[in-house]
Each structure stands twice: as structure tokens, then as C-alpha cells.
Design an enzyme around this catalytic site. Sequence first.
Site, PDB file in Angstrom:
ATOM      1  N   TYR A 173       3.026  10.241 -10.337  1.00  7.59           N
ATOM      2  CA  TYR A 173       2.147   9.275  -9.696  1.00  7.59           C
ATOM      3  C   TYR A 173       1.522   8.336 -10.720  1.00  7.59           C
ATOM      4  CZ  TYR A 173      -1.572   7.404  -6.742  1.00  7.59           C
ATOM      5  OH  TYR A 173      -2.416   6.567  -6.046  1.00  7.59           O
ATOM      6  N   ASN A 175       0.811  -1.218   0.000  1.00  2.69           N
ATOM      7  CA  ASN A 175       0.000   0.000   0.000  1.00  2.69           C
ATOM      8  C   ASN A 175       0.847   1.272   0.000  1.00  2.69           C
ATOM      9  OD1 ASN A 175      -2.498   1.707   0.772  1.00  2.69           O
ATOM     10  ND2 ASN A 175      -1.112   2.039   2.498  1.00  2.69           N
ATOM     11  N   LYS A 177       2.248   4.205 -11.025  1.00  3.26           N
ATOM     12  CA  LYS A 177       1.186   3.228 -10.818  1.00  3.26           C
ATOM     13  C   LYS A 177       0.955   2.382 -12.080  1.00  3.26           C
ATOM     14  CE  LYS A 177       0.130   3.798  -6.508  1.00  3.26           C
ATOM     15  NZ  LYS A 177       0.253   2.707  -5.518  1.00  3.26           N
ATOM     16  N   THR A 220      -8.590  10.923   2.133  1.00  3.74           N
ATOM     17  CA  THR A 220      -7.349  10.718   2.877  1.00  3.74           C
ATOM     18  C   THR A 220      -6.440  11.914   2.623  1.00  3.74           C
ATOM     19  OG1 THR A 220      -6.273   9.606   1.012  1.00  3.74           O
ATOM     20  CG2 THR A 220      -7.504   8.210   2.568  1.00  3.74           C
TER      21      THR A 220
END
Length: 238
Positions: free
Chosen positions: A161, A84, A165, A196
Amino acid sequence: MTEKKIALVTGANKGIGKEIARQLGEAGYQVLLGSRDLGRGEEAAKDLDGTTAVQLEVTDPESVQAAADQIAAEYGRLDVLINNAAIIPVGDTAVSEVASAVLRDGFETNVVGLVAVTQAMLPLLRKAEQARIVNLSTSLASFTLVGDPESRMSTVRTVGYNATKAAVNMVTVMLANELRDTGILVNAADPGNCATDMGGWDAARTPAQGAAVAVRLATLDETGPTGEVHAEAGQLPW
């Protein structure tokens, strides 16, 4: 040796990682909550049943090996690994503007660190009867969605990012191919954009909703899918 299944969740002292740890603990797993800062990990573990903090900085080879050694000594195996831990690197932006150092930071944590942790834990996963590996991905890694000018995802300018990914997706499929005959299932999970620190607190999905996707894949029986990028597409708020 405990009869409970043993699960390691990286980057689990807050956000989706902490919620994954919570849900696995409630499902009866012994959860090892990986945290760069052991103190923050221990503080997070106080709120969670069946959870123990483990110091784990995915970009530090010594920390990764120490965590693997600790798990080997205390439990002798690992049933579930959930990768994670990830960052949106500071300064992440469009391709025409992003600094090389920003890209390196993103790849170091999100890809190199993920692979390093997986390599270190594989000997322990091989000792489990039906081990599971789940890598956290994102719809922002989808060539189809990001390439669609009608999609909101085409407007998100975080190449560091997104690219890391996308690399995680390839790592997932290649590892699934490599482990296909071992009984270890390898999947990637897209939790969606959750409320978050990373996703923004105004996001439509809760950490619990996002975590449930990874937990489902972590607890699949032997007939479940392997190597799929699972994205609960109907629930995403994009």
C-alpha cells in the site's frame, strides 16, 4: 447537455468515495459514482442527490473504456476526475515477508488502474473549461514521515500500500507537469486515517472529514495549486 459540472469518482459505492460523491452532489455537481459492481453502485446512489452509478473496474481495460464511452455519449465532457479506488492488498506486510503477487495486486489497482482511468478520461477532461484531477494519497506514502522512527507511521508494515501510494504521488506530479499549460489542475489529497473498511472503524476521522480534503481540491478555482500533495497535516490522527 447538462449545465452542471460532471464529476467521476472511482471506487465510490462506499467509504470515502461515497462521501466524496455525496459532497460533490450537494455542491451541485452531476456525480458519476464508479463501482466495480453496478448493483452496489446503484444501491449507493439511491442515498445521494445528483448521483448516477457507472460500472467501472479500474483493472479491466474494457470496463474503463466502456465508462469513458458512456460519459462521452451522455455528457460530452468531464469536469472532475477523482481517482479514489484503491486497495490494501490481501497479505500486505513488511518488505522482508511480502509476496510478489501481493505487490502486483496492489500496483495493478492503485497505480496501473489509476493511470488507465486517467488516460481514458483525459480526452473528456480536455473538453471542460477548468477540469480537475484529484488522486487519493496517504501520509503513509511520505518518505519523511515513514522514515521518522518517532512517527507511528514508521511502524505500519504495509509495503504494498505504501509503495503504491508513493507511486501515485509521482504520477500526480508528473501529470501536473504534463498538463500545466492546459488549465487542468492535478492534485493529490491525503484524507487521513478515516473510519472505513480500509482505515478501520475505530479511526479518529470520519469519512466526511476525509472526503472534504478531496472535494476542496476538486472545486478549486483557476488560481489554486497544481501538483501538490495536500495533506491537512494538522488534522491527521497519527
